[in-house]
Design a protein around this motif. Structure first.
Motif: not given
Length: 426
Positions: A92-94, A408-414
């Protein structure tokens, strides 16, 4: 299958990666299988998994050869895990690495498996090269030809242009623009300054350099192919050096440079997930728990500034489900594909007007930027597409474990206008 309808807690009990390397440097002569196997071997050695049968290993690569069609299973078979451990490829890409973690976590939560590994790998150096469509068809037809004369007749149809190799393009097929090209549009649309981008990039390098000096990464990285740390890291980076770099995408009016954008990168990472019971049986520490995750997508063909903004929607939905505010976190990890993407995200969160324009249900508000990417992130470490998720989850789990509590909050765009967010708690 868990038939009691009880959702179990999902523990992060381990992490490992190899150092990330800029394309065509330290890993120029190795591919996805070698890198992913090295990351897995390091995890197996560190957590005494030799000979153990795990529930499943999931992961993938954004760019891979046709012979890597069963990549993760092939890698598992080359490790000392019980060869009966199943595996599957995801892409799923990045988002690949973090989506693999969600896949494994869901199976643990539902009682389908007790333990599993999620990971990702990408090699830009070992990029597959295709042939032209005409040459491909002629080669396929030549296999079926019944005589040498028929084969020669087919090959005589070729022209010099048909022999040119086709290298995968770093662009969105729907728009023809690269990710950097889209982000230049985002930068102009949201009026993100070059100075702010360079300052964020500098902070990423300085934070990661300090973390290395303090030994934070000592138990997180397995040396590989002569490299013991990420070779994109610039300890001597300064705002003056960053300011001298030329625009990389829009050569005339652009503000994205090689310094405030991630380079093409090789690398691999993985994390070990388990039920609480399995972790305790194995004598492994519970570093933190994955509690919520959300995937989202956004239209980006008509509104080309949107390409990397899908995590904004994922964050809104996830926080609503978790009954939390954006400010209820001790650490934030926002993937730094480009400094401008991070800054645009923060600006939209802070602005009621921009949040409404984008279509968000409410304004999430500002965060304490001193809690953001405190050990450096992708601008310093670099970004092997599918491996970034595992790197970030590992860092967040260690931060919370060292603190002893928190969220902790994680955010990754793709690519493809997609994005994922996750909450990790201790």
């Amino acid at each position: 299958m868990n038939t009691t309808h009880t959702v179990r807690k999902v523990a992060i009990v381990g992490y490992n990666r190899i150092p990330f390397a800029r394309a065509n440097t330290a890993y120029a002569n190795v591919g996805n299988q070698e890198m992913m196997t090295a990351a897995l071997d390091g995890l197996i050695d560190k957590y005494h998994l030799k000979g153990k049968l795990l529930g499943e290993v999931a992961g993938g690569a954004v760019i891979k050869h046709t012979y890597d069609n069963n990549l993760i299973r092939e890698c598992v078979m080359k490790t000392s895990l019980d060869p009966s451990t199943p595996a599957c490829d995801l892409q799923q890409a990045c988002d690949t690495g973090i989506e693999s973690a969600i896949y494994i976590a869901n199976k643990i939560a539902l009682g389908q498996i007790e333990s599993g590994i999620a990971g990702g790998v990408d090699s830009i150096s070992d990029m597959p090269i295709a042939v032209s469509e005409k040459l491909r068809k002629i080669l396929l037809n030549a296999r079926k030809a019944k005589s040498l004369g028929e084969k020669i007749k087919l090959f005589l149809q070729l022209r010099p242009k048909d022999l040119s190799p086709l290298v995968p393009k770093n662009e969105e097929s729907q728009t023809g623009l690269s990710m950097g090209g889209h982000t230049e549009i985002t930068t102009k649309h949201y009026q993100i300054s070059r100075e702010d981008q360079d300052n964020l990039a500098l902070k990423s390098h300085l934070n990661m350099a300090k973390a290395y000096d303090e030994g934070f990464f000592n138990d997180m990285i397995t040396p590989f192919n002569g490299l013991d740390k990420d070779n994109n890291l610039r300890k001597d980076s300064t705002i003056e050096k960053l300011a001298k770099l030329n625009p990389a995408f829009d050569k005339i009016n652009g503000t994205l440079t090689a310094g405030n954008s991630t380079p093409l990168t090789d690398g691999a990472s993985c994390i070990l997930l388990a039920s609480e019971e399995w972790a305790k049986e194995q004598g492994l520490p519970i570093l933190a728990y994955i509690t919520f995750a959300e995937i989202a997508a956004i239209e980006y063909v008509k509104n080309q500034q949107n390409l990397l903004l899908a995590p904004l929607f994922a964050a809104s939905r996830m926080l609503e489900k978790a009954n939390l505010n954006l400010q209820d976190f001790d650490y934030y990890e926002i993937h730094e594909a480009f400094a401008a993407q991070v800054l645009a995200t923060l600006k939209i969160w802070e602005s009621p007007e921009l949040s409404t324009q984008l279509g968000l249900k409410k304004t999430l508000g500002a965060i304490d930027r001193n809690k953001l990417n405190v050990k450096g992130s992708s601008l310093a470490a670099a970004h092997p597409f599918a491996a970034t998720g595992g790197r970030i989850i590992g860092v967040m789990a260690k931060l919370l474990n060292e603190k002893g509590s928190g969220r902790g909050f994680i955010s990754i765009c793709a690519a493809g206008g997609q994005g994922v967010t996750m909450i990790i708690e201790k």
